[in-house]
Design a protein around this motif. Structure first.
Motif, short mmCIF file in Angstrom:
data_model
loop_
_atom_site.label_atom_id
_atom_site.label_comp_id
_atom_site.label_asym_id
_atom_site.label_seq_id
_atom_site.Cartn_x
_atom_site.Cartn_y
_atom_site.Cartn_z
N ILE A 103 0.86 -1.19 0.00
CA ILE A 103 0.00 0.00 0.00
C ILE A 103 0.90 1.24 0.00
O ILE A 103 1.71 1.43 0.91
CB ILE A 103 -0.96 0.03 1.22
CG1 ILE A 103 -1.84 -1.23 1.24
CG2 ILE A 103 -1.83 1.29 1.18
CD1 ILE A 103 -2.79 -1.32 2.41
N GLY A 104 0.76 2.03 -1.04
CA GLY A 104 1.55 3.26 -1.16
C GLY A 104 0.64 4.46 -1.16
O GLY A 104 -0.58 4.32 -1.25
N ARG A 105 1.23 5.63 -1.06
CA ARG A 105 0.40 6.85 -1.05
C ARG A 105 1.19 8.03 -1.58
O ARG A 105 2.43 8.04 -1.56
CB ARG A 105 -0.14 7.12 0.36
CG ARG A 105 0.80 7.07 1.55
CD ARG A 105 1.93 7.98 1.52
NE ARG A 105 2.56 8.24 2.79
CZ ARG A 105 3.39 9.27 2.99
NH1 ARG A 105 3.73 10.06 2.01
NH2 ARG A 105 3.92 9.48 4.18
N PHE A 106 0.43 9.04 -2.02
CA PHE A 106 0.99 10.35 -2.33
C PHE A 106 0.27 11.31 -1.39
O PHE A 106 -0.96 11.24 -1.27
CB PHE A 106 0.76 10.72 -3.80
CG PHE A 106 1.18 12.11 -4.14
CD1 PHE A 106 2.48 12.53 -3.90
CD2 PHE A 106 0.29 13.02 -4.73
CE1 PHE A 106 2.89 13.83 -4.20
CE2 PHE A 106 0.69 14.31 -5.03
CZ PHE A 106 1.99 14.72 -4.77
N ALA A 107 1.02 12.17 -0.71
CA ALA A 107 0.42 12.99 0.34
C ALA A 107 0.79 14.47 0.20
O ALA A 107 1.61 14.99 0.96
CB ALA A 107 0.84 12.45 1.71
N PRO A 108 0.20 15.15 -0.76
CA PRO A 108 0.53 16.57 -0.93
C PRO A 108 -0.14 17.46 0.11
O PRO A 108 -1.13 17.07 0.73
CB PRO A 108 -0.04 16.89 -2.32
CG PRO A 108 -1.19 15.96 -2.47
CD PRO A 108 -0.82 14.70 -1.73
N SER A 109 0.43 18.64 0.27
CA SER A 109 -0.13 19.64 1.18
C SER A 109 -0.77 20.74 0.32
O SER A 109 -0.11 21.28 -0.55
CB SER A 109 1.03 20.18 2.02
OG SER A 109 0.52 20.85 3.11
N PRO A 110 -2.03 21.04 0.55
CA PRO A 110 -2.70 22.01 -0.34
C PRO A 110 -2.42 23.46 0.02
O PRO A 110 -3.33 24.23 0.33
CB PRO A 110 -4.18 21.65 -0.18
CG PRO A 110 -4.27 21.13 1.21
CD PRO A 110 -2.96 20.46 1.51
N SER A 111 -1.14 23.84 -0.01
CA SER A 111 -0.79 25.23 0.26
C SER A 111 -0.51 25.94 -1.06
O SER A 111 -0.03 27.06 -1.08
CB SER A 111 0.42 25.31 1.19
OG SER A 111 1.49 24.58 0.66
N GLY A 112 -0.78 25.28 -2.16
CA GLY A 112 -0.59 25.86 -3.48
C GLY A 112 -0.87 24.79 -4.51
O GLY A 112 -1.23 23.67 -4.15
N ARG A 113 -0.70 25.13 -5.79
CA ARG A 113 -0.94 24.14 -6.84
C ARG A 113 0.26 23.20 -6.97
O ARG A 113 1.32 23.44 -6.40
CB ARG A 113 -1.19 24.88 -8.16
CG ARG A 113 -2.53 25.64 -8.16
CD ARG A 113 -2.71 26.46 -9.42
NE ARG A 113 -2.63 25.61 -10.61
CZ ARG A 113 -2.46 26.08 -11.85
NH1 ARG A 113 -2.37 27.38 -12.06
NH2 ARG A 113 -2.39 25.25 -12.87
#
Ligand SMILES: [Zn+2]
Length: 287
Positions: free
Chosen positions: A3-13
């Motif tokens: 199980i993998g993931r991508f975990a961006p932070s929505p502080s910009g595009r």
């Protein structure tokens, strides 16, 4: 099951560095016939916004990414982080702290030594006492043996403004989502040993890590929202951008063309993906 993931932070595009990271974590998970999850790390409310959450989800869709579950939005799961803090406090692995940020810049917090003087009527943070049993290194699947260089004795779990710190939220959610390997950029490699210790403190065995090359804006700074990296989708077509990111990761692109759909490009890239040729550099400078 991987199980993998991508975990961006929505502080910009999304910028090119986040695209490389999304792509790397996607390829590894799909190549291993694993599950792939999207997690939105939006706990730093002053810096994040629901607008960028929606935008990032849309941008990843335009780029052809797909997931095995609906996006996991951290701000909707606050209770989990406070439960983890309660457990760590109960086990004396976390403590209350009245230090101001300015004070912490000058010297390390040692509030754990004088808990009786902590004033809980003032804003207080909660800190994790890094155990003395901390590993001196860990083995990264791509970077090999990584020595621990983090020398502080504690890290923030909850800030004085009540915001849950990244290091706690990330570990709590990787445990909760059953993530088996964290694939992310090398900017987080130095804190990994501490995060692995936090895993153990929360009663779980640490998982596997694979740190991808960091895309640099200049010799000292990574490409990031903070240094105003250009939103990647404003720079080229989604198909060309996927190709560019694949080349950075050193994935064979012989049979991949920008005339193909993004989904087809990703699918072909998964077929072509070879762990041995994956780019092992920890920093990459774009020309
Ligand atoms: Zn303190």
């Amino acid at each position: 099951m991987y199980i993998g993931r991508f975990a961006p932070s929505p502080s910009g595009r999304l910028h090119f560095g986040s695209l490389v990271c999304a792509l790397g974590s996607y390829l590894v998970a799909r190549k291993r016939q694993g599950r792939f999850l999207l997690r939105i790390e939006d706990l730093d409310r002053p810096r994040c916004s629901d607008f960028f959450t929606k935008t990032i989800i849309k941008e990843l869709e335009i780029l052809g990414f797909d997931y095995d579950d609906k996006p996991y939005i951290q701000s909707l799961h606050q209770d989990n982080y406070f439960d983890a803090i309660d457990l760590l406090l109960k086990n004396k692995q976390a403590y209350y702290c009245n230090c101001t940020r300015a004070k912490l810049k000058e010297k390390e917090c040692n509030c754990n030594l004088h808990q009786e003087t902590i004033d809980l009527n003032k804003p207080y943070s909660i800190r994790y006492q890094i155990p003395s049993t901390l590993e001196s290194f860990f083995i990264d699947e791509l970077q090999g043996k990584v020595e621990n260089t983090f020398t502080k004795s504690s890290i923030t779990l909850k800030r004085a403004d009540n915001i849950i710190a990244y290091n706690l939220a990330c570990v709590v959610d990787d445990i909760l989502q059953g993530v088996t390997q964290v694939v992310r950029g090398c900017d987080l490699i130095d804190i990994t040993t501490t995060q692995r210790a936090l895993y153990k403190s929360l009663g779980h065995e640490p998982i596997s890590y694979l740190h991808l090359p960091l895309i640099m804006a200049d010799s000292e700074h990574k490409l990031s929202k903070q240094n105003h990296a250009t939103p990647v989708l404003d720079t080229d077509t989604p198909e060309n951008l996927l190709l560019k990111a694949l080349k950075v990761l050193k994935v064979n692109c012989e049979n991949i063309h920008p005339q193909m759909s993004c989904q087809k490009i990703l699918q072909t890239a998964v077929d072509n993906f070879n762990f041995d040729s994956l780019n092992r550099k920890n920093r990459i400078f774009l020309d």
